[in-house]
Design a protein around this motif. Structure first.
Motif, PDB file in Angstrom:
ATOM      1  N   THR A 138     -42.546 -22.923  58.082  1.00 37.93           N
ATOM      2  CA  THR A 138     -41.913 -24.170  58.504  1.00 37.93           C
ATOM      3  C   THR A 138     -42.528 -25.350  57.776  1.00 37.93           C
ATOM      4  O   THR A 138     -43.750 -25.467  57.681  1.00 37.93           O
ATOM      5  CB  THR A 138     -42.071 -24.375  60.024  1.00 37.93           C
ATOM      6  N   GLN A 139     -41.682 -26.242  57.258  1.00 37.77           N
ATOM      7  CA  GLN A 139     -42.180 -27.424  56.571  1.00 37.77           C
ATOM      8  C   GLN A 139     -42.454 -28.530  57.584  1.00 37.77           C
ATOM      9  O   GLN A 139     -41.593 -28.879  58.382  1.00 37.77           O
ATOM     10  CB  GLN A 139     -41.181 -27.922  55.525  1.00 37.77           C
ATOM     11  N   VAL A 140     -43.660 -29.102  57.550  1.00 37.40           N
ATOM     12  CA  VAL A 140     -44.034 -30.162  58.485  1.00 37.40           C
ATOM     13  C   VAL A 140     -44.412 -31.467  57.776  1.00 37.40           C
ATOM     14  O   VAL A 140     -44.823 -32.416  58.408  1.00 37.40           O
ATOM     15  CB  VAL A 140     -45.196 -29.718  59.397  1.00 37.40           C
ATOM     16  N   GLY A 141     -44.304 -31.558  56.515  1.00 41.85           N
ATOM     17  CA  GLY A 141     -44.607 -32.768  55.739  1.00 41.85           C
ATOM     18  C   GLY A 141     -44.530 -32.412  54.285  1.00 41.85           C
ATOM     19  O   GLY A 141     -44.428 -31.245  53.961  1.00 41.85           O
ATOM     20  N   GLY A 142     -44.687 -33.344  53.492  1.00 41.66           N
ATOM     21  CA  GLY A 142     -45.208 -34.652  53.257  1.00 41.66           C
ATOM     22  C   GLY A 142     -46.657 -34.824  53.728  1.00 41.66           C
ATOM     23  O   GLY A 142     -47.296 -33.945  54.252  1.00 41.66           O
ATOM     24  N   TYR A 143     -47.155 -36.010  53.412  1.00 37.32           N
ATOM     25  CA  TYR A 143     -48.457 -36.384  53.918  1.00 37.32           C
ATOM     26  C   TYR A 143     -48.319 -36.655  55.408  1.00 37.32           C
ATOM     27  O   TYR A 143     -47.454 -37.405  55.846  1.00 37.32           O
ATOM     28  CB  TYR A 143     -48.996 -37.620  53.202  1.00 37.32           C
ATOM     29  N   VAL A 144     -49.188 -36.032  56.192  1.00 38.87           N
ATOM     30  CA  VAL A 144     -49.258 -36.266  57.628  1.00 38.87           C
ATOM     31  C   VAL A 144     -50.732 -36.473  57.966  1.00 38.87           C
ATOM     32  O   VAL A 144     -51.560 -35.637  57.609  1.00 38.87           O
ATOM     33  CB  VAL A 144     -48.694 -35.068  58.439  1.00 38.87           C
ATOM     34  N   PRO A 145     -51.091 -37.575  58.646  1.00 35.97           N
ATOM     35  CA  PRO A 145     -52.493 -37.817  58.980  1.00 35.97           C
ATOM     36  C   PRO A 145     -53.071 -36.669  59.811  1.00 35.97           C
ATOM     37  O   PRO A 145     -52.325 -35.970  60.515  1.00 35.97           O
ATOM     38  CB  PRO A 145     -52.447 -39.120  59.801  1.00 35.97           C
ATOM     39  N   PRO A 146     -54.376 -36.457  59.752  1.00 31.77           N
ATOM     40  CA  PRO A 146     -54.990 -35.308  60.429  1.00 31.77           C
ATOM     41  C   PRO A 146     -54.637 -35.156  61.904  1.00 31.77           C
ATOM     42  O   PRO A 146     -54.207 -34.084  62.336  1.00 31.77           O
ATOM     43  CB  PRO A 146     -56.489 -35.556  60.234  1.00 31.77           C
ATOM     44  N   ALA A 147     -54.803 -36.219  62.689  1.00 33.46           N
ATOM     45  CA  ALA A 147     -54.516 -36.122  64.128  1.00 33.46           C
ATOM     46  C   ALA A 147     -53.036 -35.858  64.377  1.00 33.46           C
ATOM     47  O   ALA A 147     -52.670 -35.082  65.271  1.00 33.46           O
ATOM     48  CB  ALA A 147     -54.958 -37.400  64.840  1.00 33.46           C
ATOM     49  N   ALA A 148     -52.184 -36.493  63.579  1.00 27.66           N
ATOM     50  CA  ALA A 148     -50.743 -36.289  63.745  1.00 27.66           C
ATOM     51  C   ALA A 148     -50.342 -34.871  63.362  1.00 27.66           C
ATOM     52  O   ALA A 148     -49.461 -34.274  63.997  1.00 27.66           O
ATOM     53  CB  ALA A 148     -49.973 -37.302  62.898  1.00 27.66           C
ATOM     54  N   LEU A 149     -50.984 -34.304  62.342  1.00 31.24           N
ATOM     55  CA  LEU A 149     -50.677 -32.932  61.949  1.00 31.24           C
ATOM     56  C   LEU A 149     -51.102 -31.966  63.053  1.00 31.24           C
ATOM     57  O   LEU A 149     -50.367 -31.025  63.385  1.00 31.24           O
ATOM     58  CB  LEU A 149     -51.374 -32.577  60.638  1.00 31.24           C
ATOM     59  N   ARG A 150     -52.270 -32.189  63.650  1.00 31.04           N
ATOM     60  CA  ARG A 150     -52.707 -31.326  64.752  1.00 31.04           C
ATOM     61  C   ARG A 150     -51.716 -31.408  65.913  1.00 31.04           C
ATOM     62  O   ARG A 150     -51.349 -30.386  66.507  1.00 31.04           O
ATOM     63  CB  ARG A 150     -54.107 -31.730  65.213  1.00 31.04           C
ATOM     64  N   GLU A 151     -51.263 -32.606  66.209  1.00 31.54           N
ATOM     65  CA  GLU A 151     -50.282 -32.781  67.289  1.00 31.54           C
ATOM     66  C   GLU A 151     -48.989 -32.025  66.983  1.00 31.54           C
ATOM     67  O   GLU A 151     -48.423 -31.360  67.852  1.00 31.54           O
ATOM     68  CB  GLU A 151     -49.990 -34.271  67.498  1.00 31.54           C
ATOM     69  N   THR A 152     -48.536 -32.111  65.750  1.00 36.56           N
ATOM     70  CA  THR A 152     -47.320 -31.410  65.344  1.00 36.56           C
ATOM     71  C   THR A 152     -47.487 -29.898  65.461  1.00 36.56           C
ATOM     72  O   THR A 152     -46.605 -29.201  65.971  1.00 36.56           O
ATOM     73  CB  THR A 152     -46.952 -31.780  63.892  1.00 36.56           C
TER      74      THR A 152
END
Length: 295
Positions: free
Chosen positions: A253-267
């Motif tokens: 599954t594609q989740v980004g692009g650049y995603v900040p660390p905390a936001a990536l963990r949340e995703t």
């Protein structure tokens, strides 16, 4: 899904991608910045269609992405059972009941406005997962904490600004329990100076340090060897990569692009919870999976 909305908005021109084909930046809290109002100053606003019509449902569907989107035109589509919506120079097909959106410019992505999910993503994710399996673990440059909660694959480039930003925060991703497995995608193409730099990284005795140096614009000694940079680049193209960085979960599954660390963990937490829900429901239901296990 928030990432899918970002992608669709990007396609419709509501969010401008960076030079690295990147998701919109987040603020200090990790919240994506709001999309700007999209309008066409050279043309009069499209009249609001009559309530209850297919055109009205099509407009409502498009506005599930952003309530400020203002289509230039809504009319009958060449595809039976759909309306054609033109917004920000892009054509979108919406089913007459307003549930499904089809975006030719997204490789034929079919979007369900009720579940807010791409119905094409499952097939694409499966393809990406299988493609990633063809790249040996020894050919990945891995930055990982001792006991990662999640592992993501990131197609990266040494020249891309957002790739450099992601790498500058690698310790924070690891602190979030996320392991980063890098693959090479020299966006300037095979044979370019960019490609040669990435070959030098992959041929270095200490790939992790060489990649860190290259992203910091430090000189990495030119080096050539038997390597898989071209293979990784080709796999990235087949996986649908159009820019760097590209973040993929273990299931593709594609989740980004650049995603900040905390936001990536949340995703990643949300995706894990979504996958756990069907299993929990099935196990709780009479005659569900637990009962059906058999002797």
């Amino acid at each position: 899904m928030m990432q899918m909305k970002r992608t669709l908005l990007a396609v419709l021109g509501a969010i401008s991608l960076s030079a690295c084909a990147q998701a919109p930046e987040a603020d200090a809290t990790g919240t994506p910045s709001k999309a700007p109002v999209v309008s066409s100053p050279m043309l009069p606003a499209t009249p609001e269609p009559a309530e209850g019509t297919p055109e009205a449902r099509a407009l409502a569907a498009v506005r599930t992405l952003n309530p400020n989107l203002q289509p230039e035109q809504i009319g009958a589509a060449p595809l039976p059972g759909f309306r054609e919506v033109i917004v920000s120079g892009q054509v979108v097909y919406v089913s007459d009941d307003g549930r499904y959106m089809f975006l030719p410019g997204q490789g034929g992505a079919l979007y369900d406005t009720v579940s807010e999910r791409s119905l094409s993503e499952a097939s694409l994710a499966g393809l990406r997962r299988d493609l990633l399996k063809t790249i040996p673990a020894s050919e990945r440059i891995v930055f990982a904490p001792a006991n990662p909660k999640y592992t993501v694959t990131v197609f990266t480039d040494v020249e891309c600004g957002y790739c450099r930003r992601l790498h500058s925060e690698i310790a924070e991703y690891n602190q979030q329990g996320i392991a980063i497995e890098y693959l090479a995608f020299p966006r300037m193409g095979i044979g370019s100076e960019d490609y040669n730099k990435m070959v030098a990284v992959w041929c270095a005795s200490d790939r992790k340090q060489a990649l860190t140096d290259a992203k910091a614009e430090k000189s990495v000694p030119e080096h050539d060897c038997k390597n898989t940079v071209s293979m990784q680049y080709n796999i990235g193209q087949r996986a649908g990569l159009t820019g760097t960085p590209m973040i993929l979960t273990e299931d593709g599954t594609q989740v980004g692009g650049y995603v900040p660390p905390a936001a990536l963990r949340e995703t990643l937490d949300k995706l894990a919870a979504e996958k756990a829900e069907p299993a929990a429901v099935g196990n709780a239901a009479p005659g569900g999976n637990a009962a059906a296990g058999g002797a």
